[in-house]
Design a protein around this motif. Sequence first.
Motif, PDB file in Angstrom:
ATOM      1  N   MET A   1       0.819  -1.203   0.000  1.00 51.82           N
ATOM      2  CA  MET A   1       0.000   0.000   0.000  1.00 51.82           C
ATOM      3  C   MET A   1       0.859   1.262   0.000  1.00 51.82           C
ATOM      4  SD  MET A   1      -2.771   1.273   2.797  1.00 51.82           S
ATOM      5  CE  MET A   1      -3.518   2.899   2.620  1.00 51.82           C
ATOM      6  N   PHE A   2       2.027   1.172   0.647  1.00 53.72           N
ATOM      7  CA  PHE A   2       2.863   2.366   0.761  1.00 53.72           C
ATOM      8  C   PHE A   2       4.102   2.295  -0.128  1.00 53.72           C
ATOM      9  CE2 PHE A   2       0.502   2.311   4.794  1.00 53.72           C
ATOM     10  CZ  PHE A   2      -0.185   3.509   4.628  1.00 53.72           C
ATOM     11  N   ARG A   4       4.678   3.782  -2.658  1.00 53.09           N
ATOM     12  CA  ARG A   4       5.034   5.084  -3.235  1.00 53.09           C
ATOM     13  C   ARG A   4       5.808   5.953  -2.233  1.00 53.09           C
ATOM     14  NH1 ARG A   4       0.968   8.369  -4.445  1.00 53.09           N
ATOM     15  NH2 ARG A   4       2.306   9.628  -5.783  1.00 53.09           N
ATOM     16  N   ILE A   5       6.052   5.447  -1.038  1.00 48.78           N
ATOM     17  CA  ILE A   5       6.884   6.196  -0.077  1.00 48.78           C
ATOM     18  C   ILE A   5       8.352   5.890  -0.383  1.00 48.78           C
ATOM     19  CG2 ILE A   5       7.520   6.428   2.347  1.00 48.78           C
ATOM     20  CD1 ILE A   5       4.598   5.854   3.052  1.00 48.78           C
ATOM     21  N   LEU A   6       9.147   6.945  -0.565  1.00 48.97           N
ATOM     22  CA  LEU A   6      10.527   6.762  -1.020  1.00 48.97           C
ATOM     23  C   LEU A   6      11.438   6.284   0.110  1.00 48.97           C
ATOM     24  CD1 LEU A   6      10.957   9.905  -3.324  1.00 48.97           C
ATOM     25  CD2 LEU A   6      10.071   7.627  -3.897  1.00 48.97           C
ATOM     26  N   ASP A   7      12.410   5.467  -0.248  1.00 53.61           N
ATOM     27  CA  ASP A   7      13.401   4.928   0.692  1.00 53.61           C
ATOM     28  C   ASP A   7      14.490   5.985   0.929  1.00 53.61           C
ATOM     29  OD1 ASP A   7      15.650   3.672   1.812  1.00 53.61           O
ATOM     30  OD2 ASP A   7      15.310   1.799   0.728  1.00 53.61           O
ATOM     31  N   PRO A   8      14.703   6.399   2.192  1.00 51.87           N
ATOM     32  CA  PRO A   8      15.692   7.456   2.460  1.00 51.87           C
ATOM     33  C   PRO A   8      17.117   6.937   2.660  1.00 51.87           C
ATOM     34  CG  PRO A   8      14.576   6.892   4.488  1.00 51.87           C
ATOM     35  CD  PRO A   8      13.983   5.999   3.416  1.00 51.87           C
ATOM     36  N   THR A   9      17.361   5.643   2.442  1.00 57.52           N
ATOM     37  CA  THR A   9      18.676   5.090   2.792  1.00 57.52           C
ATOM     38  C   THR A   9      19.603   4.883   1.607  1.00 57.52           C
ATOM     39  OG1 THR A   9      17.986   2.780   2.540  1.00 57.52           O
ATOM     40  CG2 THR A   9      17.606   3.803   4.690  1.00 57.52           C
TER      41      THR A   9
ATOM     42  N   VAL B  11      -5.299   7.309   7.032  1.00 53.77           N
ATOM     43  CA  VAL B  11      -4.307   6.956   6.012  1.00 53.77           C
ATOM     44  C   VAL B  11      -2.941   7.526   6.419  1.00 53.77           C
ATOM     45  CG1 VAL B  11      -3.597   7.241   3.607  1.00 53.77           C
ATOM     46  CG2 VAL B  11      -6.010   6.811   4.170  1.00 53.77           C
ATOM     47  N   ARG B  14      -1.373   5.445   9.110  1.00 58.29           N
ATOM     48  CA  ARG B  14      -0.802   4.189   8.612  1.00 58.29           C
ATOM     49  C   ARG B  14       0.505   4.439   7.859  1.00 58.29           C
ATOM     50  NH1 ARG B  14      -6.435   2.950   7.947  1.00 58.29           N
ATOM     51  NH2 ARG B  14      -6.435   3.505   5.736  1.00 58.29           N
ATOM     52  N   ALA B  15       0.555   5.541   7.132  1.00 51.90           N
ATOM     53  CA  ALA B  15       1.798   5.867   6.408  1.00 51.90           C
ATOM     54  C   ALA B  15       2.928   6.159   7.399  1.00 51.90           C
ATOM     55  CB  ALA B  15       1.565   7.055   5.486  1.00 51.90           C
ATOM     56  N   TYR B  18       4.120   2.971   8.849  1.00 54.27           N
ATOM     57  CA  TYR B  18       4.923   2.227   7.866  1.00 54.27           C
ATOM     58  C   TYR B  18       6.390   2.667   7.934  1.00 54.27           C
ATOM     59  CZ  TYR B  18       6.932   1.028   3.315  1.00 54.27           C
ATOM     60  OH  TYR B  18       7.755   0.572   2.322  1.00 54.27           O
ATOM     61  N   VAL B  19       6.604   3.986   8.013  1.00 54.07           N
ATOM     62  CA  VAL B  19       7.975   4.514   8.051  1.00 54.07           C
ATOM     63  C   VAL B  19       8.685   4.064   9.340  1.00 54.07           C
ATOM     64  CG1 VAL B  19       9.390   6.602   8.054  1.00 54.07           C
ATOM     65  CG2 VAL B  19       7.403   6.442   6.544  1.00 54.07           C
ATOM     66  N   TRP B  24      13.247   3.984   9.718  1.00 57.47           N
ATOM     67  CA  TRP B  24      13.754   5.193   9.071  1.00 57.47           C
ATOM     68  C   TRP B  24      13.571   6.456   9.904  1.00 57.47           C
ATOM     69  CZ3 TRP B  24      10.846   4.142   3.807  1.00 57.47           C
ATOM     70  CH2 TRP B  24      11.494   3.095   3.124  1.00 57.47           C
ATOM     71  N   PRO B  32       5.881  11.120   5.345  1.00 61.44           N
ATOM     72  CA  PRO B  32       6.270  10.142   4.324  1.00 61.44           C
ATOM     73  C   PRO B  32       6.643  10.860   3.028  1.00 61.44           C
ATOM     74  CG  PRO B  32       4.234   9.493   5.420  1.00 61.44           C
ATOM     75  CD  PRO B  32       4.510  10.905   5.833  1.00 61.44           C
ATOM     76  N   ALA B  33       7.786  10.507   2.455  1.00 64.30           N
ATOM     77  CA  ALA B  33       8.294  11.214   1.275  1.00 64.30           C
ATOM     78  C   ALA B  33       7.760  10.590   0.005  1.00 64.30           C
ATOM     79  CB  ALA B  33       9.816  11.192   1.278  1.00 64.30           C
ATOM     80  N   THR B  34       6.994  11.359  -0.736  1.00 70.59           N
ATOM     81  CA  THR B  34       6.517  10.906  -2.052  1.00 70.59           C
ATOM     82  C   THR B  34       7.439  11.465  -3.136  1.00 70.59           C
ATOM     83  OG1 THR B  34       5.115  12.857  -2.251  1.00 70.59           O
ATOM     84  CG2 THR B  34       4.113  10.872  -1.295  1.00 70.59           C
ATOM     85  N   ARG B  35       7.320  10.869  -4.316  1.00 71.35           N
ATOM     86  CA  ARG B  35       8.083  11.369  -5.467  1.00 71.35           C
ATOM     87  C   ARG B  35       7.750  12.841  -5.743  1.00 71.35           C
ATOM     88  NH1 ARG B  35      12.549  10.046  -6.982  1.00 71.35           N
ATOM     89  NH2 ARG B  35      12.798  12.263  -6.891  1.00 71.35           N
ATOM     90  N   ILE B  70      14.899  13.602   0.203  1.00 72.63           N
ATOM     91  CA  ILE B  70      13.930  12.667   0.800  1.00 72.63           C
ATOM     92  C   ILE B  70      13.920  12.824   2.325  1.00 72.63           C
ATOM     93  CG2 ILE B  70      13.420  10.222   1.200  1.00 72.63           C
ATOM     94  CD1 ILE B  70      14.604   9.672  -1.624  1.00 72.63           C
ATOM     95  N   ASN B  71      15.109  12.882   2.902  1.00 71.04           N
ATOM     96  CA  ASN B  71      15.187  13.002   4.364  1.00 71.04           C
ATOM     97  C   ASN B  71      14.705  14.368   4.849  1.00 71.04           C
ATOM     98  OD1 ASN B  71      16.439  10.497   5.710  1.00 71.04           O
ATOM     99  ND2 ASN B  71      17.674  10.755   3.860  1.00 71.04           N
ATOM    100  N   MET B  74      11.012  14.173   4.988  1.00 64.94           N
ATOM    101  CA  MET B  74      10.635  13.393   6.173  1.00 64.94           C
ATOM    102  C   MET B  74      10.747  14.206   7.454  1.00 64.94           C
ATOM    103  SD  MET B  74      12.414   9.778   5.148  1.00 64.94           S
ATOM    104  CE  MET B  74      12.018   8.990   6.715  1.00 64.94           C
TER     105      MET B  74
END
Lengths: 179, 349
Positions: A1-2, A4-9, B11, B14-15, B18-19, B24, B32-35, B70-71, B74
């Motif tokens: 579901m997530f 689309r959340i970018l990986d910061p590592t 939502v 939950r996001a 998830y992080v 992270w 949460p970082a989107t494109r 991205i960071n 966040m």
Amino acid sequence: MFDRILDPTGLSVRPAGVASGARRLPSLAGARVGLLDNTKQNAALLLAEIGELMTSRYGAVVTIRRTKEMFALPVDEPLLSEMKTACDVVVVGVGDCGSCSASAVADGITFEREGVPAAVICSDAFAVTARAMAEVHGDADFDFLMTPHPVAVLNPEQVAVRAGELLDVVVARVSEEGR
Amino acid sequence: MTGQATEDPRVAERAIEYVYRQGWTDGLPTVPATRERTDEFLATTSRPADEVIGRLDHLKREVTVELAAINSVMAGCLPEYFPVVLAAWDALMLERSTMGGGWQSTSGPAPLLVVNGPVRRRLGFNSTGGVFGPGFRANATVARAIGLIVRNGLGVVPHVFEQATQGVPGRWAMCIAENEEESPWEPLSVDGGVTAGVDAVSTTLLRTSEYVDNRHTGDPEKLLADFADTLSRSGSLIFRNAGAGVVFCPEHAQMLANAGMSKDDVRTWLVERCGRTKADLARVGKNGITENGVRYERGDGDAEGFDPMFAADSPQNLPIVVAGARNAGMSMVVRLFSNWSGVSARVEP
């Protein structure tokens, strides 16, 4: 579901390493021993005591002693070359701080990959960071040796006792003797 | 609400969770970082997303502009803060200890970021009351972004490669703007080689900060003597010399300036007097100094003599900043992990 959340590592692009251990020496008799200390308090003394015991009890010869210029960073190429030419086994230590414990393990893995059996000594307070460094350098099961924390505040007599306690595991780590 | 879609705030919960599960975060919730959001940050700089801006080769990690963005998302930054984050990061990479093992140190050092120039007002950086925070988004999130980059980008995670024994209060939370309007002196960025009035960030790693509260004297020498006492504390002396800075409140700075002292005069006064006698150092087991400059307990040491604290009279050894409200005479001594690079980084316009 997530997803689309970018990986910061940035870890998704990290290359994997390969474990590689050097062949143990059949015997320490006549073996050339290198000592690599990292400037931490009592490190040079502990390694010197271990070197003397390897000499007196197993017939080894300490041929090179060096001190790392940057305890936090892995050994550099000139020092690596010099040591691997001058010795058959190496004793590295003492991993007794946040960065030097990790870098001591990286050194041990490097020496092993160059064909030099390495005994790396860390204080047991830094076991987790030492193990994490082994994983980063592609040898997650690298066998480093631990001595109880702290090392820095021991007096010379206590350091000698530690050396005696470590001798057998150091010898077993780099040779077939005592295994 | 007529005409607007109803959004389910769960939502967001939950996001955020998830992080957390990915490991992270620094312990607080993140955005949460989107494109799309990350691209808004990248649009504020001319630098390419794949430019490498930091690396720890021994940990086999590197940081790109993209990872920094991205960071920063966040951390809760606004897109327009991103050039300040990049300048802070650039300045940090000029520090000797940040490319070595500093982040892994048992001392758990923490960057102090100092922002100078018009960007302070443009983006709402606090330079006055409660300057060490919290309460101001720009200060709080830029400092936090640096912490998340170290954690996620360089991979220095607590209890693993981050081996702080206790750490430093305020770690990843110390971003102050200099109170240039009420400072009698040139801004810190001028000491760092950037023209006054140009946006810049200066930074160095700290081991802690501690206050000097002196609302008691109008004598500038007595005031400075109070600073010298705090600066010279033996607990912070582990090597031959130590570095420290002072973040003066406007009241203290103005008292010194009104007595005719420049920033250099203040520094020289302190450098000449800070330190401990050999007898003091012997009492705490730090009277000897090895060839490598590390202090140790020396039984046969001299009882006479004085060890000066500072290696040299320079902003690198003793940076001076003015920040805070003009409502009381209380300032902060900041204890440097090493020395400041002495170079400030310009913020990209």
